[in-house]
Design a protein around this motif. Structure first.
Motif, PDB file in Angstrom:
ATOM      1  N   TYR A 101     -39.297   4.125  -8.311  1.00 48.56           N
ATOM      2  CA  TYR A 101     -38.209   3.583  -7.852  1.00 48.56           C
ATOM      3  C   TYR A 101     -39.022   1.881  -7.621  1.00 48.56           C
ATOM      4  CZ  TYR A 101     -35.425   7.453  -6.475  1.00 48.56           C
ATOM      5  OH  TYR A 101     -34.808   8.176  -6.618  1.00 48.56           O
ATOM      6  N   PRO A 102     -38.471   1.048  -7.119  1.00 50.79           N
ATOM      7  CA  PRO A 102     -38.567  -0.678  -7.132  1.00 50.79           C
ATOM      8  C   PRO A 102     -39.376  -0.474  -6.179  1.00 50.79           C
ATOM      9  CG  PRO A 102     -36.599  -0.081  -7.776  1.00 50.79           C
ATOM     10  CD  PRO A 102     -36.699   1.001  -7.798  1.00 50.79           C
ATOM     11  N   TYR A 103     -38.900   0.276  -4.793  1.00 48.40           N
ATOM     12  CA  TYR A 103     -39.842   0.043  -3.544  1.00 48.40           C
ATOM     13  C   TYR A 103     -39.620   1.250  -2.851  1.00 48.40           C
ATOM     14  CZ  TYR A 103     -35.406  -1.272  -0.508  1.00 48.40           C
ATOM     15  OH  TYR A 103     -33.994  -1.401  -0.479  1.00 48.40           O
ATOM     16  N   VAL A 104     -39.972   1.662  -1.765  1.00 49.12           N
ATOM     17  CA  VAL A 104     -39.953   2.892  -0.708  1.00 49.12           C
ATOM     18  C   VAL A 104     -39.972   2.169   0.375  1.00 49.12           C
ATOM     19  CG1 VAL A 104     -40.633   4.684  -2.286  1.00 49.12           C
ATOM     20  CG2 VAL A 104     -42.220   3.537  -1.003  1.00 49.12           C
ATOM     21  N   ILE A 105     -39.582   3.019   1.455  1.00 49.70           N
ATOM     22  CA  ILE A 105     -39.573   2.744   3.384  1.00 49.70           C
ATOM     23  C   ILE A 105     -40.208   4.202   4.016  1.00 49.70           C
ATOM     24  CG2 ILE A 105     -37.819   2.833   4.938  1.00 49.70           C
ATOM     25  CD1 ILE A 105     -36.973  -0.087   3.496  1.00 49.70           C
ATOM     26  N   HIS A 106     -41.340   3.589   4.541  1.00 49.79           N
ATOM     27  CA  HIS A 106     -41.730   4.428   5.171  1.00 49.79           C
ATOM     28  C   HIS A 106     -41.428   3.845   6.719  1.00 49.79           C
ATOM     29  CE1 HIS A 106     -45.333   5.959   3.063  1.00 49.79           C
ATOM     30  NE2 HIS A 106     -44.201   5.681   2.223  1.00 49.79           N
ATOM     31  N   GLU A 107     -40.941   5.053   7.519  1.00 51.29           N
ATOM     32  CA  GLU A 107     -40.321   4.899   8.995  1.00 51.29           C
ATOM     33  C   GLU A 107     -40.797   4.736   9.787  1.00 51.29           C
ATOM     34  OE1 GLU A 107     -36.492   6.176  12.326  1.00 51.29           O
ATOM     35  OE2 GLU A 107     -36.692   6.731  10.125  1.00 51.29           O
ATOM     36  N   ALA A 108     -41.790   4.114  10.983  1.00 52.05           N
ATOM     37  CA  ALA A 108     -42.719   4.622  11.734  1.00 52.05           C
ATOM     38  C   ALA A 108     -42.823   3.328  12.966  1.00 52.05           C
ATOM     39  CB  ALA A 108     -44.272   4.288  11.178  1.00 52.05           C
ATOM     40  N   ALA A 109     -42.452   4.445  13.479  1.00 57.27           N
ATOM     41  CA  ALA A 109     -42.954   3.090  15.067  1.00 57.27           C
ATOM     42  C   ALA A 109     -43.954   2.022  15.483  1.00 57.27           C
ATOM     43  CB  ALA A 109     -42.202   3.975  16.234  1.00 57.27           C
ATOM     44  N   ILE A 110     -45.146   3.016  15.041  1.00 55.39           N
ATOM     45  CA  ILE A 110     -46.668   2.645  15.735  1.00 55.39           C
ATOM     46  C   ILE A 110     -47.137   2.259  14.259  1.00 55.39           C
ATOM     47  CG2 ILE A 110     -46.659   3.252  17.850  1.00 55.39           C
ATOM     48  CD1 ILE A 110     -48.326   5.709  16.766  1.00 55.39           C
ATOM     49  N   ILE A 111     -46.640   1.181  13.373  1.00 51.14           N
ATOM     50  CA  ILE A 111     -47.594   1.053  12.261  1.00 51.14           C
ATOM     51  C   ILE A 111     -49.023   0.155  12.704  1.00 51.14           C
ATOM     52  CG2 ILE A 111     -47.663  -1.159  10.533  1.00 51.14           C
ATOM     53  CD1 ILE A 111     -44.304   0.540   9.884  1.00 51.14           C
ATOM     54  N   PHE A 112     -49.088  -1.210  13.223  1.00 45.08           N
ATOM     55  CA  PHE A 112     -49.487  -1.676  14.273  1.00 45.08           C
ATOM     56  C   PHE A 112     -50.878  -1.038  15.060  1.00 45.08           C
ATOM     57  CE2 PHE A 112     -46.105  -4.272  13.003  1.00 45.08           C
ATOM     58  CZ  PHE A 112     -46.260  -5.049  11.202  1.00 45.08           C
ATOM     59  N   GLU A 113     -49.540  -0.818  15.868  1.00 42.66           N
ATOM     60  CA  GLU A 113     -50.537   0.123  16.699  1.00 42.66           C
ATOM     61  C   GLU A 113     -51.801   1.375  16.286  1.00 42.66           C
ATOM     62  OE1 GLU A 113     -46.598  -0.964  19.161  1.00 42.66           O
ATOM     63  OE2 GLU A 113     -47.596  -0.109  16.570  1.00 42.66           O
ATOM     64  N   CYS A 114     -51.402   2.257  15.348  1.00 44.26           N
ATOM     65  CA  CYS A 114     -51.949   2.947  14.081  1.00 44.26           C
ATOM     66  C   CYS A 114     -52.737   2.048  14.000  1.00 44.26           C
ATOM     67  CB  CYS A 114     -51.449   4.137  14.767  1.00 44.26           C
ATOM     68  SG  CYS A 114     -50.558   5.037  15.631  1.00 44.26           S
ATOM     69  N   GLY A 115     -52.845   1.051  13.364  1.00 43.68           N
ATOM     70  CA  GLY A 115     -53.765   0.675  12.106  1.00 43.68           C
ATOM     71  C   GLY A 115     -53.251   1.098  10.890  1.00 43.68           C
ATOM     72  N   PHE A 116     -51.690   0.506  10.857  1.00 35.75           N
ATOM     73  CA  PHE A 116     -51.138   0.993   9.162  1.00 35.75           C
ATOM     74  C   PHE A 116     -50.999   0.373   8.658  1.00 35.75           C
ATOM     75  CE2 PHE A 116     -49.997   6.536  10.131  1.00 35.75           C
ATOM     76  CZ  PHE A 116     -51.176   6.202   9.918  1.00 35.75           C
ATOM     77  N   ARG A 117     -51.340  -1.047   9.019  1.00 39.21           N
ATOM     78  CA  ARG A 117     -50.503  -2.241   8.496  1.00 39.21           C
ATOM     79  C   ARG A 117     -50.956  -2.290   6.697  1.00 39.21           C
ATOM     80  NH1 ARG A 117     -48.463  -5.530   5.306  1.00 39.21           N
ATOM     81  NH2 ARG A 117     -47.345  -7.037   5.683  1.00 39.21           N
ATOM     82  N   PRO A 118     -52.105  -2.098   6.593  1.00 34.32           N
ATOM     83  CA  PRO A 118     -52.793  -2.052   5.514  1.00 34.32           C
ATOM     84  C   PRO A 118     -51.685  -1.222   4.349  1.00 34.32           C
ATOM     85  CG  PRO A 118     -54.516  -2.169   6.630  1.00 34.32           C
ATOM     86  CD  PRO A 118     -53.106  -1.966   7.564  1.00 34.32           C
ATOM     87  N   GLU A 119     -51.567  -0.224   4.737  1.00 33.74           N
ATOM     88  CA  GLU A 119     -51.001   0.719   4.045  1.00 33.74           C
ATOM     89  C   GLU A 119     -49.422  -0.211   3.811  1.00 33.74           C
ATOM     90  OE1 GLU A 119     -52.069   4.038   3.184  1.00 33.74           O
ATOM     91  OE2 GLU A 119     -53.449   3.342   3.953  1.00 33.74           O
ATOM     92  N   TYR A 120     -49.462  -1.142   3.874  1.00 36.39           N
ATOM     93  CA  TYR A 120     -47.706  -1.418   3.554  1.00 36.39           C
ATOM     94  C   TYR A 120     -47.931  -3.098   2.879  1.00 36.39           C
ATOM     95  CZ  TYR A 120     -46.540   2.665   6.480  1.00 36.39           C
ATOM     96  OH  TYR A 120     -46.010   3.316   6.854  1.00 36.39           O
ATOM     97  N   ASP A 121     -47.094  -3.007   1.879  1.00 32.24           N
ATOM     98  CA  ASP A 121     -47.397  -4.527   1.187  1.00 32.24           C
ATOM     99  C   ASP A 121     -45.994  -5.439   2.150  1.00 32.24           C
ATOM    100  OD1 ASP A 121     -48.350  -4.073  -1.674  1.00 32.24           O
ATOM    101  OD2 ASP A 121     -45.902  -2.315  -1.671  1.00 32.24           O
ATOM    102  N   ARG A 122     -44.763  -4.987   2.681  1.00 33.40           N
ATOM    103  CA  ARG A 122     -43.864  -5.596   3.199  1.00 33.40           C
ATOM    104  C   ARG A 122     -43.575  -4.661   4.060  1.00 33.40           C
ATOM    105  NH1 ARG A 122     -45.306  -8.453  -0.444  1.00 33.40           N
ATOM    106  NH2 ARG A 122     -43.679  -9.974  -1.255  1.00 33.40           N
ATOM    107  N   VAL A 123     -43.702  -5.198   5.966  1.00 29.95           N
ATOM    108  CA  VAL A 123     -43.188  -4.575   6.753  1.00 29.95           C
ATOM    109  C   VAL A 123     -41.908  -5.284   8.326  1.00 29.95           C
ATOM    110  CG1 VAL A 123     -43.524  -3.969   9.616  1.00 29.95           C
ATOM    111  CG2 VAL A 123     -45.283  -3.640   7.543  1.00 29.95           C
ATOM    112  N   ILE A 124     -40.304  -4.388   7.612  1.00 32.27           N
ATOM    113  CA  ILE A 124     -39.220  -4.553   8.595  1.00 32.27           C
ATOM    114  C   ILE A 124     -39.181  -4.491  10.343  1.00 32.27           C
ATOM    115  CG2 ILE A 124     -36.928  -4.103   8.820  1.00 32.27           C
ATOM    116  CD1 ILE A 124     -37.470  -3.176   5.390  1.00 32.27           C
ATOM    117  N   TYR A 125     -38.861  -5.223  10.788  1.00 35.66           N
ATOM    118  CA  TYR A 125     -38.730  -5.391  12.599  1.00 35.66           C
ATOM    119  C   TYR A 125     -37.459  -5.114  13.123  1.00 35.66           C
ATOM    120  CZ  TYR A 125     -40.645  -4.535  17.072  1.00 35.66           C
ATOM    121  OH  TYR A 125     -40.360  -4.646  18.379  1.00 35.66           O
ATOM    122  N   VAL A 126     -37.472  -3.669  13.335  1.00 32.59           N
ATOM    123  CA  VAL A 126     -36.072  -3.833  13.947  1.00 32.59           C
ATOM    124  C   VAL A 126     -36.074  -4.324  15.419  1.00 32.59           C
ATOM    125  CG1 VAL A 126     -33.960  -2.615  14.270  1.00 32.59           C
ATOM    126  CG2 VAL A 126     -35.141  -2.223  12.624  1.00 32.59           C
TER     127      VAL A 126
END
Length: 196
Positions: free
Chosen positions: A104-129
């Protein structure tokens, strides 16, 4: 393939946004749902029960999620201990899921605590609602039958919105003043263009 994180504080409407992306044919990994599945696995179940006591288990030996939540949302150290068990499992599972969807061109990971848990490096882009906190609190109270105090306790474990929005690539407003679907469509087009 781009790996895109979708985040926002509790009650912001992440699931609604995820559903729109899914309707557009984008694979969505629901981190919270997947982490709950690990709590059904025998080794994890045993480890969590030994850490938090037999009172969190039902008569059938399953974890009572409300009982577990009442412990971890009132104790930062307990929350960290639970995260130490679940987060490595979820991270490994998410990477395997990414491989399965690499066409697929891109995939989405829905996660509430991306920053709090240090998961940011797992993603190329981040969307905030984003949405006003009072709106979010009322949504969660209605959705979960939770008290205001319970929702505020959960919010304690999430960074302030202002701290996170500056770290995100796209901001979607879900406050009822603008339509959500056109905003998602615009981000979808941008992500498709980046991934080409």
């Amino acid at each position: 393939m781009l790996r895109v994180g979708l985040t926002g504080n509790i009650g912001s409407g992440k699931s609604t946004v995820a559903a729109i992306f899914s309707a557009l044919g984008v694979p969505v990994y629901h981190t919270d749902d997947e982490s709950k599945k690990f709590l059904l696995q025998e080794p994890v179940l045993r480890e969590v029960a030994s850490l938090f006591g037999q009172s969190i288990l039902s008569e059938s030996g399953m974890i009572k999620r409300r009982a577990l939540a009442s412990i971890v949302f009132n104790d930062e150290a307990a929350m960290q201990s639970l995260n130490d068990i679940l987060h490595p499992l979820v991270k490994q599972d998410a990477r395997k899921w990414n491989e399965q969807h690499s066409a697929y061109p891109y995939v989405i990971h829905e996660a509430a605590i991306i920053f709090e848990c240090g998961f940011r490096p797992e993603y190329d882009r981040v969307i905030y609602v984003t949405c006003p906190q009072e709106t979010a609190i009322l949504r969660v109270m209605n959705r979960d039958g939770a008290s205001r105090e319970e929702v505020l306790r959960r919010l304690r474990f999430q960074w302030e919105e202002e701290k996170k929005t500056g770290l995100c690539d796209y901001i979607l407003r879900n406050d009822g003043t603008v339509f959500l679907t056109p905003q998602v469509m615009e981000v979808h087009e941008r992500l498709m263009n980046i991934s080409r």
